[in-house]
Design a protein around this motif. Structure first.
Motif, mmCIF file in Angstrom:
data_model
loop_
_atom_site.group_PDB
_atom_site.id
_atom_site.type_symbol
_atom_site.label_atom_id
_atom_site.label_comp_id
_atom_site.label_asym_id
_atom_site.label_seq_id
_atom_site.Cartn_x
_atom_site.Cartn_y
_atom_site.Cartn_z
ATOM 1 N N VAL A 43 49.519 -29.670 8.299
ATOM 2 C CA VAL A 43 50.846 -30.274 8.358
ATOM 3 C C VAL A 43 50.715 -31.798 8.328
ATOM 4 C CG1 VAL A 43 52.917 -30.499 9.765
ATOM 5 C CG2 VAL A 43 51.760 -28.307 9.613
ATOM 6 N N GLU A 66 48.421 -33.492 6.862
ATOM 7 C CA GLU A 66 48.074 -33.874 5.493
ATOM 8 C C GLU A 66 49.329 -33.977 4.650
ATOM 9 O OE1 GLU A 66 45.749 -35.614 3.694
ATOM 10 O OE2 GLU A 66 44.973 -34.970 5.640
ATOM 11 N N LYS A 67 50.229 -33.004 4.805
ATOM 12 C CA LYS A 67 51.479 -33.013 4.027
ATOM 13 C C LYS A 67 52.357 -34.180 4.434
ATOM 14 C CE LYS A 67 51.839 -28.155 2.885
ATOM 15 N NZ LYS A 67 52.172 -26.946 3.620
ATOM 16 N N MET A 68 52.399 -34.475 5.741
ATOM 17 C CA MET A 68 53.232 -35.586 6.207
ATOM 18 C C MET A 68 52.705 -36.898 5.637
ATOM 19 S SD MET A 68 53.814 -34.554 10.163
ATOM 20 C CE MET A 68 54.928 -35.881 10.584
#
Lengths: 567, 335
Positions: free
Chosen positions: B46, B48-50
């Motif tokens: 999560v 990494e996505k943020m």
């Protein structure tokens, strides 16, 4: 006895009556201070506590946790369970029903489409949703009718209360956020700063990192609540100033998370304007043992990886001796006072998941020494430091920069030197230590040290995801960019099997039994994790603010609808 | 003078570009992570996505060029749009703060009044009390007034504001209850009562900052007056039979003000920079607090934008001070 309790109940009822029958907004203005200022009011874009908790006065999930960690329905009519048919027999679906007649603060109806939209908003691949973990393992979320939502999981889910439960997973209004999906999310400043919600309050003005002005929600489902008409939610400064404003000057009614030295807090409380309240959750300060060799003599990319087992700490007797030498009661007294208690458990709560593991609470320096002797570590050259095969028993002990942590380091170093262990201390700035930058050698994930200390906890009341962090395949290393939560590089096939069993078990008693066993495998059976202090939370409220119940399982502001002015 | 000013302005352009690059590189090389204050319960995938959603997956030089475009093209266009109601700028291209996920400039505009009110007023008060103190101290050198003035300014200069601020809070807010310890930024002055409230909450932060400013400026004023009082033209004026008032206030003061005015002008950018510590102590939450919280949160676009604006103001007021010098002293000519 019966009569007495009945009478007491009646008396309590009468005493509470004025509050219970109060009119909405009758108690005027409420002042709350958080020494960390809220930056955004959309918990899906930031999981900072300050942001999630301030937003929780406005946005609500389907169900929340009370102060005992029990689920209770908020927007849902009741909690779906196996018993009432809300959760399917095969544990792959959960069906939520909304309370009928719910309204958003703008007067429109809350429907199942809003719930489905909240899921879509957070799971959009480009949105960078901070709460994506709450929606993991979901195949579909569909609206069966206006008030019914069915969540289907990709595999049986013994704990289906993740999505839409707790303040980190609230329902947002589809009409307001419809154009804010994915990459467009940050452009919806107006919506992110003033979400329309179902909670007791609505945002009238938001100044990021400064102050939120709120007013009672005219469409709140209980016509008598909230008792306060307006709220000022001030942010910024430091914990001491926030404590002062509530306990000494009385300018504010509620101050969050007062991480202050026990004697400072007691001094403030003596001014008599307010009370310090505390409660315990799952936050445990612990020492983590590195099972791999962090030696700088190894090549970059091999340091602290499973290729090289730790030359000293691979021996359980050494790890146990290090744990035995620590006086946890003194640590609590020095660092946390009433807001801490010694613990030997990684999972200290909820009660049903907490193992009866108290052996470590008594310090045993002599026992520790004997254990090290047994392991072959003796002081052969008489310099006070044990050695074996020409190698000194010397450890690098790192943690983040924090006054209490540096006190702990000094104390532990002292105890370890008493049993003949040399300790080198290191402290790293918190933003670097917890930053997770794969290029930095100083992150807690990289663990270029022998032991390290920090605190961690888990969301909600189910420890399964937390205990799954210690699986063999979650070991951080260069191949996965040092991402991974198994900080100790602990790997035990028996542990992995038991976690897999937990993931298949739906019965709550069985789950508790397995969780306790897992907790013991990490702590008293292996001493890979050495828990020190179960850290509670201190908050303070003024003597004129009533109805405050400190909750560590959900937002601290979970019941602001029930707060009232003591007259 | 005009060609000089234009030349200086042109030189300022590469200077500012260089400054912006230096700021960017310093921030880029500094350790830290914008997601560090997110709880450990957020899993790595999560995170990494943020990070990708913040644009952090782009290489550094792309991010620098993007910032340049945003600051020098999109933001000015947006300003024109909001003033004239036109629609030149693409709202998606503005500088977005990572911690607020909102346009950084909007928040800076929102914070500006707070800072100008408190820090600006403190500067003004500081100047107003510093000039007369400097004049009298110099005119009556080594008198008891001069000695007290020297003592007070030494104390004001050497005791840090986080100390004086907390002392004032403990004495006047905790013990005496005269003033609030927390500044209310939502207060709007609409009538006499709210004006008094505003005045009450400004007393302590303004006092702390004014003391600090006054001690600095009064020393400059005093030194400059002393220089001029020894000059021959003063003796001449006195020999011509002029009154002491005319000698001191018209001849000496005017000439002494030249260096002091430039010092005051050079200090003006620091008003916009806010008073980081004083703002924190009194919870004024102006630009200084905005900068420090952005630094803590590793909100690089916000830090970059704020520090660059401060840098630009410093360059600008340096130029203004130089021009003022020429205006005040006819002997100085740049062309």
């Amino acid at each position: 006895m019966r009569l007495k309790s009945a009478l007491l109940g009646a008396a309590a009822g009468i005493a509470l009556a004025p509050a219970a029958f109060a009119e909405r907004g009758a108690d005027g203005h409420l002042n709350i201070i958080y020494w960390q200022a809220p930056s955004i009011l959309n918990p899906y874009l930031s999981s900072g506590t300050k942001d999630v908790e301030s937003a929780s006065m406005v946005l609500e999930p389907l169900a929340g946790f009370n102060e005992k960690g029990e689920l209770f329905a908020r927007l849902a009519e009741d909690i779906p369970t196996l018993a009432n048919g809300g959760v399917s027999e095969d544990l792959t679906t959960i069906t939520w029903k909304l309370k009928p007649g719910l309204l958003w603060s703008d007067g429109t109806a809350v429907t199942s489409a809003d719930v489905v939209f909240s899921y879509e908003y957070c799971t959009h691949p480009e949105g960078g949703c901070a709460q994506a973990a709450r929606y993991e393992g979901i195949q579909t979320v569909e609206a069966l009718d206006d008030l019914t939502v069915k969540v289907t999981f990709t595999a049986p889910k013994p704990n289906p209360y993740n999505a839409f439960v707790g303040s980190t997973s609230p329902i947002i209004q589809k009409a307001q956020f419809a154009n804010c999906l994915g990459a467009a999310a940050p452009q919806c400043t107006e919506a992110n700063f003033g979400p329309i919600g179902t909670g007791p309050f609505t945002v009238t003005e938001f100044k990021p990192n400064d102050v939120i002005s709120m007013a009672a929600n005219a469409n709140y489902r209980d016509p008598a609540k909230p008792a306060f008409a307006t709220v000022t939610f001030k942010g910024g400064g430091d914990a001491a100033a926030a404590g002062r404003a509530v306990l000494e000057t009385g300018e504010f009614d509620y101050a969050w998370n007062l991480q202050l030295a026990p004697d400072v807090l007691a001094g403030m409380e003596a001014a008599g304007k307010g009370k310090v309240i505390n409660a315990f959750g799952t936050l445990v300060e612990r020492i983590e043992m590195n099972m791999t060799d962090p030696s700088p003599s190894l090549a970059e990319g091999e340091r602290s990886t499973v290729k090289h087992p730790h030359p000293i700490l691979s021996d359980i007797r050494v790890r146990k001796a290090l744990s035995m030498a620590i006086d946890r009661n003194l640590l609590v007294e020095v660092g946390y006072g009433k807001a801490g208690r010694p613990t030997c458990n990684l999972v200290p709560a909820p009660e049903m998941f907490a193992s009866d593991n108290t052996e470590c609470l008594t310090q045993d320096v002599e026992g520790a020494k004997a254990l090290l002797e047994e392991a072959g570590w003796t002081d052969s050259d008489g310099d006070g430091i044990r050695d074996k095969d020409g190698k000194k028993l010397s450890l690098l002990y790192q943690t983040s920069v924090n006054a209490v942590r540096q006190d702990f380091q000094a104390l532990v170093k002292q105890w370890w030197s008493e049993i003949g262990v040399e300790t080198e201390l290191k402290s790293v700035d918190a933003s670097v230590f917890f930053g997770g930058d794969p290029g930095s050698p100083d992150t807690f994930q990289k663990f270029y040290a022998d032991v390290e200390m920090y605190a961690n906890n888990f969301d909600g009341t189910d420890p399964e995801p937390y205990l799954s962090q210690y699986l063999c395949d979650k070991i951080p290393g260069p191949d996965n960019g040092w991402q991974g939560e198994n900080i100790n590089r602990f790997c035990d096939p028996a542990y992995d099997t038991l976690v897999a069993e937990l993931a298949k078990t739906g019965e709550i008693e069985k789950r508790a039994e397995i969780a306790k066993k897992l907790n013991e495998m990490l702590t008293k059976d292996s001493y890979v994790v050495v828990p020190l202090v179960d850290r509670g939370r201190n908050s303070a409220h003024s003597n004129t603010l009533g109805g405050v119940v400190l909750n560590t399982w959900d937002s601290e502001l979970w019941n602001t609808s029930d707060w009232f002015r003591v007259k | 003078m005009l060609t000089y000013s234009i030349r200086r302005l042109l030189i300022a352009i590469p200077t500012l570009l260089f400054i912006s690059l230096v700021i960017f590189l310093i921030l880029e090389m500094a350790p830290g992570d914008p997601l560090a204050d997110q709880p450990l319960t957020v899993p790595p995938e999560v995170r990494e996505k943020m990070r990708a959603a913040l644009g952090l997956d782009q290489p550094a030089w792309v991010r620098y060029l993007l910032w340049l475009k945003q600051f020098f093209w999109t933001e000015p266009l947006h300003l024109v749009d909001s003033l004239l109601g036109t629609g030149f700028a693409d709202p998606a291209g503005r500088i977005v703060s990572w911690q607020f996920r909102a346009p950084a400039m909007d928040i800076i505009w929102q914070r500006l009044p707070q800072t100008l009110q408190v820090v600006g007023l403190a500067y003004l008060v500081g100047v107003i009390i510093a000039v007369p103190i400097g004049i009298i101290s110099a005119y009556r050198q080594y008198s008891w007034f001069d000695n007290i003035g020297t003592f007070v300014s030494m104390v004001g200069f050497s005791v840090p504001t986080f100390f004086t601020g907390v002392v004032l809070i403990i004495v006047f807010a905790v013990n005496l209850h005269w003033f609030p310890s927390i500044y209310d930024t939502t207060l709007k002055v609409t009538d006499w009562e709210s004006f008094l409230k505003q005045a009450r909450q400004m007393v302590m932060p303004v006092t702390v900052l004014a003391l600090f400013n006054a001690s600095q400026i009064s020393r400059f004023m005093r030194a400059s007056m002393l220089d001029n009082l020894q000059q021959d033209y003063v003796r001449t004026a006195r020999a011509k039979g002029m009154g002491e008032k005319v000698v001191v206030l018209r001849h000496v003061l005017r000439n002494s003000l030249i260096p002091v005015v430039t010092v005051i002008a050079l200090g003006i950018p620091t008003i916009f920079g806010g008073a980081i510590i004083t703002e924190q102590v009194f919870k004024v939450n102006g630009l200084g607090q905005l900068l420090i919280t952005a630094i803590y949160a590793n909100d690089l676009p916000m830090v970059q934008t704020l520090t660059f604006i401060f840098a630009a103001l410093t360059v600008l007021f340096n130029l203004i001070a130089d021009v003022l010098y020429g205006v005040l002293d006819p002997r100085i000519r740049y062309d």
